[in-house]
Design an enzyme around this catalytic site. Structure first.
Site, PDB file in Angstrom:
ATOM      1  N   ARG A 112      -4.513  -3.787  -3.544  1.00  0.00           N
ATOM      2  CA  ARG A 112      -3.667  -4.816  -4.143  1.00  0.00           C
ATOM      3  C   ARG A 112      -3.073  -5.682  -3.033  1.00  0.00           C
ATOM      4  NH1 ARG A 112       1.589  -3.813  -7.990  1.00  0.00           N
ATOM      5  NH2 ARG A 112       2.588  -3.300  -6.026  1.00  0.00           N
ATOM      6  N   ASP A 211       0.308   5.766   0.014  1.00  0.00           N
ATOM      7  CA  ASP A 211       1.049   6.096   1.234  1.00  0.00           C
ATOM      8  C   ASP A 211       1.648   7.497   1.162  1.00  0.00           C
ATOM      9  OD1 ASP A 211       0.460   3.713   2.441  1.00  0.00           O
ATOM     10  OD2 ASP A 211       2.379   2.775   1.991  1.00  0.00           O
TER      11      ASP A 211
HETATM   12  C1  PRP Z   1      -2.006   1.075  -5.839  1.00  0.00           C
HETATM   13  C2  PRP Z   1      -2.337   2.061  -6.945  1.00  0.00           C
HETATM   14  C3  PRP Z   1      -3.190   1.210  -7.854  1.00  0.00           C
HETATM   15  C4  PRP Z   1      -2.548  -0.136  -7.743  1.00  0.00           C
HETATM   16  C5  PRP Z   1      -1.686  -0.356  -8.942  1.00  0.00           C
HETATM   17  O1  PRP Z   1      -3.058   0.972  -4.977  1.00  0.00           O
HETATM   18  O2  PRP Z   1      -2.983   3.209  -6.491  1.00  0.00           O
HETATM   19  O3  PRP Z   1      -4.555   1.158  -7.491  1.00  0.00           O
HETATM   20  O4  PRP Z   1      -1.743  -0.130  -6.560  1.00  0.00           O
HETATM   21  O5  PRP Z   1      -1.146  -1.619  -8.937  1.00  0.00           O
HETATM   22  P1  PRP Z   1      -1.530  -2.723 -10.031  1.00  0.00           P
HETATM   23  O6  PRP Z   1      -1.534  -2.067 -11.371  1.00  0.00           O
HETATM   24  O7  PRP Z   1      -0.423  -3.719  -9.880  1.00  0.00           O
HETATM   25  O8  PRP Z   1      -2.865  -3.302  -9.659  1.00  0.00           O
HETATM   26  P2  PRP Z   1      -3.052   0.037  -3.661  1.00  0.00           P
HETATM   27  O9  PRP Z   1      -3.699  -1.281  -3.972  1.00  0.00           O
HETATM   28  O10 PRP Z   1      -1.683  -0.011  -3.073  1.00  0.00           O
HETATM   29  O11 PRP Z   1      -4.056   0.775  -2.700  1.00  0.00           O
HETATM   30  P3  PRP Z   1      -3.992   2.225  -2.035  1.00  0.00           P
HETATM   31  O12 PRP Z   1      -4.222   3.240  -3.123  1.00  0.00           O
HETATM   32  O13 PRP Z   1      -5.117   2.204  -1.052  1.00  0.00           O
HETATM   33  O14 PRP Z   1      -2.648   2.403  -1.370  1.00  0.00           O
HETATM   34  N1  URA Z   2       1.223   0.872  -6.474  1.00  0.00           N
HETATM   35  C1  URA Z   2       1.905   2.002  -6.169  1.00  0.00           C
HETATM   36  O1  URA Z   2       1.420   2.851  -5.419  1.00  0.00           O
HETATM   37  N2  URA Z   2       3.124   2.179  -6.715  1.00  0.00           N
HETATM   38  C2  URA Z   2       3.676   1.291  -7.552  1.00  0.00           C
HETATM   39  O2  URA Z   2       4.806   1.512  -8.025  1.00  0.00           O
HETATM   40  C3  URA Z   2       2.958   0.119  -7.821  1.00  0.00           C
HETATM   41  C4  URA Z   2       1.735  -0.058  -7.290  1.00  0.00           C
END
Ligand code: PRP
Ligand code: URA
Length: 217
Positions: A112, A211
């Site tokens: 994201r 994270d």
């Molecule tokens: C987080 C989470 C989802 C997304 C949700 O991933 O695991 O995939 O955000 O947010 P949204 O509904 O607004 O799209 P992120 O993109 O942070 O990647 P990561 O899992 O690699 O940290």
């Molecule tokens: N992605 C996350 O990991 N946490 C949130 O709350 C939103 C997006």
């Protein structure tokens, strides 16, 4: 809140009120839970949720020879594919594979963009016959819903039409967006939280799932 979905929009949303799931989810939310415990708890909750999420899977009769006699049992009719959205979905996939080690795993990499909140796809690796069986799409956070909508579009373009979405925490906004874009896809969540904050985080939520899973806070 303005964008809260109507009662109808929750029709295909299954929220788990099971005490064990809620107990573990509360530890997952707790900011003092470190990545080692967080990872274990996410896997455990996903493993518990999968029993309900797979309840409607089709089975077929098969003969089996027990040590005493021949009888008829049941086996799943089609191969299941678990599809985690990277990175955080991997934490749930590990727990599901403990329960269903025979499942295949497809990977969708989506990150994201924290300024636009829109997802950017960087990886798609699915079994070529993913369309031949049910798919469990897993991602702990359904926040704006952008990542889940993009993941479902990728799965549908690959031919999958029997998809269930599993999340730990969903927001009302994310549920609405997913429902509008992909009606009919069941959503399983351990909790539906109050809202999104100005940075697109779910509140009260659990923070950044990726994270916290991997200690990259
Ligand atoms: C987080 C989470 C989802 C997304 C949700 O991933 O695991 O995939 O955000 O947010 P949204 O509904 O607004 O799209 P992120 O993109 O942070 O990647 P990561 O899992 O690699 O940290
Ligand atoms: N992605 C996350 O990991 N946490 C949130 O709350 C939103 C997006």
């Amino acid at each position: 809140m303005e964008d809260r979905p109507s009662r109808e929009a929750y029709e295909n949303v299954i929220v788990f009120d099971h005490p064990l799931i809620q107990h573990k989810l509360t530890w997952i939310r707790d900011r003092t839970t470190g990545h080692r415990a967080f990872r274990a708890l996410v896997a455990q909750v996903a493993g518990l949720m999968v029993f309900e999420a797979t309840r409607a899977l089709l089975t077929q009769p098969v003969e089996v020879e027990t040590p005493l006699e021949r009888t008829v049992g049941r086996r799943l009719s089609a191969r299941i594919t678990v599809v985690p959205v990277l990175r955080a979905g991997l934490g749930m996939a590990h727990g599901i594979l403990e329960v269903m080690p025979e499942a295949r795993v497809g990977h969708l990499g989506l990150a994201r963009d924290e300024s636009t909140l829109e997802p950017r796809a960087y990886l798609q690796k699915l079994p070529s016959d993913v369309a031949d069986g049910p798919v469990l799409l897993v991602d702990p956070m359904l926040a704006t819903g952008g990542s889940a909508v993009a993941a479902l579009t990728m799965l549908k373009e690959a031919g999958a039409d029997d998809v269930r979405m599993m999340a730990l925490v969903a927001s009302p906004e994310g549920i609405k967006r997913l429902r509008d874009a992909h009606p009919g896809v069941p959503i399983y969540a351990a909790a539906v939280d109050r809202e999104l904050d100005e940075r697109g985080y779910i509140v009260p939520g659990l923070g950044d799932a990726g994270d916290r899973l991997y200690g990259t806070v």
